[in-house]
Design an enzyme around this catalytic site. Structure first.
Site, PDB file in Angstrom:
ATOM      1  N   CYS A   1       0.506  -1.069   0.024  1.00  8.24           N
ATOM      2  CA  CYS A   1       0.168  -0.406   0.270  1.00  8.24           C
ATOM      3  C   CYS A   1       0.642   1.059   0.011  1.00  8.24           C
ATOM      4  O   CYS A   1       1.210   1.754  -1.043  1.00  8.24           O
ATOM      5  CB  CYS A   1      -0.733   0.306   1.332  1.00  8.24           C
ATOM      6  SG  CYS A   1      -2.484  -1.307   1.465  1.00  8.24           S
TER       7      CYS A   1
ATOM      8  N   GLU B   1       3.899   1.349   2.375  1.00  6.59           N
ATOM      9  CA  GLU B   1       4.780   0.422   2.926  1.00  6.59           C
ATOM     10  C   GLU B   1       6.648   0.817   2.398  1.00  6.59           C
ATOM     11  O   GLU B   1       6.200   1.058   0.878  1.00  6.59           O
ATOM     12  CB  GLU B   1       5.328  -0.763   3.460  1.00  6.59           C
ATOM     13  CG  GLU B   1       3.526  -1.048   3.531  1.00  6.59           C
ATOM     14  CD  GLU B   1       2.537  -1.241   3.023  1.00  6.59           C
ATOM     15  OE1 GLU B   1       1.855  -2.436   3.013  1.00  6.59           O
ATOM     16  OE2 GLU B   1       3.041  -0.832   2.620  1.00  6.59           O
TER      17      GLU B   1
END
Length: 786
Positions: free
Chosen positions: A430, A432
């Site tokens: 997402c 990270e």
């Protein structure tokens, strides 16, 4: 899209995901025969080789990039060594309405007869749940946290550019040299390193065998082909598959196929969370693109076609099915392959290029579920690149998401990475952050921060089950000040985080011991040099993340308590706790007071934002620097994927007026409907969070289509992005869709099969979401820009 790509896209888009038991049968057969004959690393590598020799191959009639994890597009294998699905699991997967995976009754019967009897009790999931302590299990069942590794291998895996410079032949030579350097006199781990290195060597051989089998199949198909153009394409595919991945690619086509074979190798060996991503694919392909143009063997249209073929290949590979809590927290076919576009080169220069623009065009034209592009914007990124991204954002696919390259670099430097490695890194999954090709950055699961406040208000008891799941921190009715309440929340937070980390560390060692990943280790620096596995501190950097959910909800709840119970003293603890217990039944007046007379996060209001800062600092203190088992530490990041919906179901009513079981706030976004002062107020609130201390933050915003209708409107959007990034924001992404369209899609889903929306750190087809996730998106604030 040309005609070829239209046909390939149609197959990928329309094919219903299904399950194949082939891998499970081959694995069971291999383990029955060979378990105990080899060390575990070598056993894993020998099985990978066996799989590459035996698995069914597929080359579609229009394909230019070849290879599937399963026997055909959208056919997903199972991984019984990690999660041994029961027969009932398979029947549920076959029949459930959402994220369904079809499987025949005959295959289920075979699975029950041949696979389950061997793997039951031997899978990683069985090993984990047979050992973890009861206090962890109580907290887990209460929804205080989740655990990513309870049924999938650890993720994230992102490549740098080494596979475009070195083939498997080169890697085997590096492995041989590392074996020659082993010091059996002074290094007590030399024998273990030998086994790991031997396993890596076998895995290199395995993926070359896999490619050669594709070459042989392409040659066979060419002999049967009457169409001369397709015959030539098949012979070219055969030639490429005989060259890569054994050797480094020489052309653009070879480079794309090289990446795809490595991608397939890693997701076939194990099914890690967030699969595999190519990292800065535009940077990696640029030299091949430029050389191909110069040599006259490539033009822009062909380069785009090959990129589209790769996009479709990624879309063919849905995530392996999840069950239990993991299915509830993440119900999607998306396997989270994120492609970073733009950003910086290792030397700090702007990296946006012509291939970056090609990738944006491909994503726009295909608008598939995955891969999901992200654009990386630094202070050196030219406006024309961000403008091109904004034109795609306006289409309403929910992508590309937008990242602040300068912040991503700073986050990594703070975590101990070199400047060059940080620039070469970026984001995956997402939002990270990690050093591409050099780091194992493992997500360990989500933390339900509002739930921690809830049990604090109940002296450590989960009010939904009546079970003691946390510390006894005292009766909140006896807290004489907000400070006393907050200290209790801090103690509860520390207890839950430590409980989670202790079991995370146990699971981490289980994977290092029982599920090494030899092939993945080959392509990540410094596993070969160290002679250590990817899951056993082999990479240059080793990071564990805990993902913190619901900061908007917990901030607003604390703000409501502070405002109405302590500052104004217009509400008593007895009144509030009774209302929360009864889900605000017959307490509309109090609920409206909490909703409408409380300073809420997301409005550039220092009263609320100061509480957000304090909660964030508490999370940082509780998590950052805690030791993992690889000699490094845990960090936090701030994302929820779809877990804010699951966590909301596990949460009673909240002091901010949220009804029981409704979704929490997502990522670092404000609570639903709380952001009332427009998007500039939202980003100013978020900018007060010291995001450089995180491994990533996630901000969702929703606009009506007419807000971005003109080029002038797009300039406002890019200005908003640039402003947020100058203020220190990590990430922002947009849904561009009106409520009317979403309601129509609910009523006539077949007419809206192509409607993509941004769910969290990824986009999904709106009609593939369950009703709760659909409503959560509809309930997000519709922003305007004046």
């Amino acid at each position: 899209m040309n005609a070829r790509i239209e046909r390939l896209r149609k197959i990928s888009f329309e094919t219903q995901p299904s399950l194949s038991i082939e891998r499970a049968l081959l694995e069971t057969e291999f383990y029955r025969e060979n378990s105990g004959k080899y060390s575990l690393p070598v056993l894993r590598a020998e099985f990978f080789k066996y799989l590459c020799q035996k698995k069914t191959l597929y080359i579609g009639s229009d394909e230019l990039i070849v290879g599937e994890r399963g026997p055909a597009p959208k056919v997903v294998p199972t991984f019984p060594e990690l999660t041994c699905h029961s027969g009932d699991d398979l029947r549920i997967l076959n029949s459930r309405e959402m994220t369904r995976y079809t499987i025949s009754k005959e295959d289920i019967a075979t699975y029950e007869e041949k696979v389950i009897p061997y793997w039951q009790g031997r899978s990683m999931r069985d090993r984990i749940f047979s050992k973890v302590p009861e206090d962890w299990q109580r907290a887990y069942r209460a929804g205080l946290f989740t655990e990513f590794m309870e049924q999938r291998a650890p993720g994230h895996t992102v490549l740098d550019g080494k596979i475009y410079k070195y083939g498997m032949r080169d890697c085997r030579e590096m492995i041989r040299q590392s074996i020659d350097r082993l010091d059996y006199l002074n290094d007590p781990l030399a024998s273990d390193k030998y086994e790991q290195l031997t396993a890596m060597d076998i895995s290199c051989e395995a993926v070359v065998i896999f490619a050669r089998r594709h070459a042989e199949l392409a040659e066979q198909l060419a002999k049967q082909e009457d169409n001369e153009q397709r015959k030539e394409e098949l012979l070219e595919i055969a030639r490429i598959c005989r060259w890569v991945p054994e050797n480094a690619p020489r052309t653009y086509h070879e480079a794309v196929q090289m990446y795809w074979f490595v991608h397939l190798g890693t997701i076939t060996e194990l099914n890690g969370w967030d699969a595999m991503s190519p990292g800065h694919l535009d940077q990696h392909l640029l030299p091949f693109y430029q050389q191909g143009l110069e040599d006259g063997i490539l033009d822009r249209a062909r380069a785009k076609e090959l990129l589209a073929c790769l996009w479709i290949k990624v879309n063919n590979h849905t995530a392996p099915p999840k069950v239990g809590v993991t299915a509830r927290e993440s119900g999607t076919y998306n396997d989270f392959t994120q492609i970073n576009l733009g950003g910086l080169n290792r030397d700090g220069t702007d990296a946006a290029n012509e291939v970056s623009l090609l990738a944006l065009e491909v994503s726009d034209e295909l608008h598939l579920l995955q891969p999901q592009p992200s654009v990386h914007i630094s202070s050196r990124t030219p406006d024309h690149f961000l403008d091109a991204a904004a034109r795609v954002i306006r289409k309403g696919y929910g992508y590309p998401s937008v990242f602040n390259t300068d912040m991503v670099v700073l986050e990594q430097i703070r975590a101990g990475k070199s400047v060059e490695d940080a620039r070469e890194g970026g984001t995956s999954g997402c939002i990270e952050t990690g050093a591409f090709g050099k780091e194992a950055y493992i997500l360990t699961g989500y933390l339900n921060v509002p739930k921690i406040l809830e049990i604090t208000l109940n002296n450590g008891i989960d009010p939904l089950s009546g079970i003691q799941v946390g510390m006894q921190t005292g009766d909140p009715g006896k807290f004489t000040s907000f400070e006393e309440l907050y200290r209790a929340f801090d103690r509860q937070l520390e207890y839950i985080v430590d409980l989670k980390i202790k079991v995370n560390n146990y699971i981490e060692r289980m994977f290092a011991r029982y599920s090494p990943a030899p092939f993945l280790s080959v392509v990540i620096d410094d596993c070969i040099e160290k002679g250590r596995d990817y899951y056993d501190a082999g990479p240059r950097y080793n990071t564990n993340y805990i993902q913190c959910c619901g900061i908007g909800t917990v901030t607003d709840s604390l703000s409501a308590i502070k405002t109405h119970l302590y500052d104004k003293a217009t509400v008593t603890w007895k009144e509030l706790l009774e209302c929360l217990e009864n889900n605000f039944a017959e307490a509309d007046a109090l609920r409206l007071k909490l909703c409408n007379k409380t300073p809420f996060f997301g409005n550039d209001d220092d009263r609320a934002d100061a509480i957000m800062q304090r909660v964030y600092e508490s999370l940082f203190t509780a998590i950052d620097g805690k030791p993992n088992t690889k000699g490094t530490v845990y960090h936090l990041n701030m994302l929820s994927t779809t877990c804010h919906v699951y966590f909301g179901k596990m949460l009673g009513a909240s002091a901010n007026g949220r009804f029981a079981h409704m979704p929490e706030s997502d990522g670092t976004s404000p609570s639903h409907g709380a952001d009332r002062n427009g998007p500039t107020a939202v980003i100013k609130s978020l900018a007060k969070m010291d995001q450089v201390k995180s491994g990533g933050t996630l901000l969702n915003q929703r606009f009506l289509p007419d807000v971005l209708a003109t080029d002038r409107d797009l300039k406002k959007l890019t200005g908003l992005i640039r402003t947020y990034f100058r203020l220190g924001g990590h990430h922002i992404q947009f849904n561009v869709v009106d409520t009317k369209t979403l309601r129509q899609a609910q009523q006539t889903p077949d007419e809206f099969r192509n409607l993509l929306v941004r769910v969290a750190g990824y986009s999904d087809y709106f009609v593939d979401l369950d009703r709760e996730h659909q409503e959560e998106i509809i309930n997000r604030t519709e922003q305007e820009m004046n």
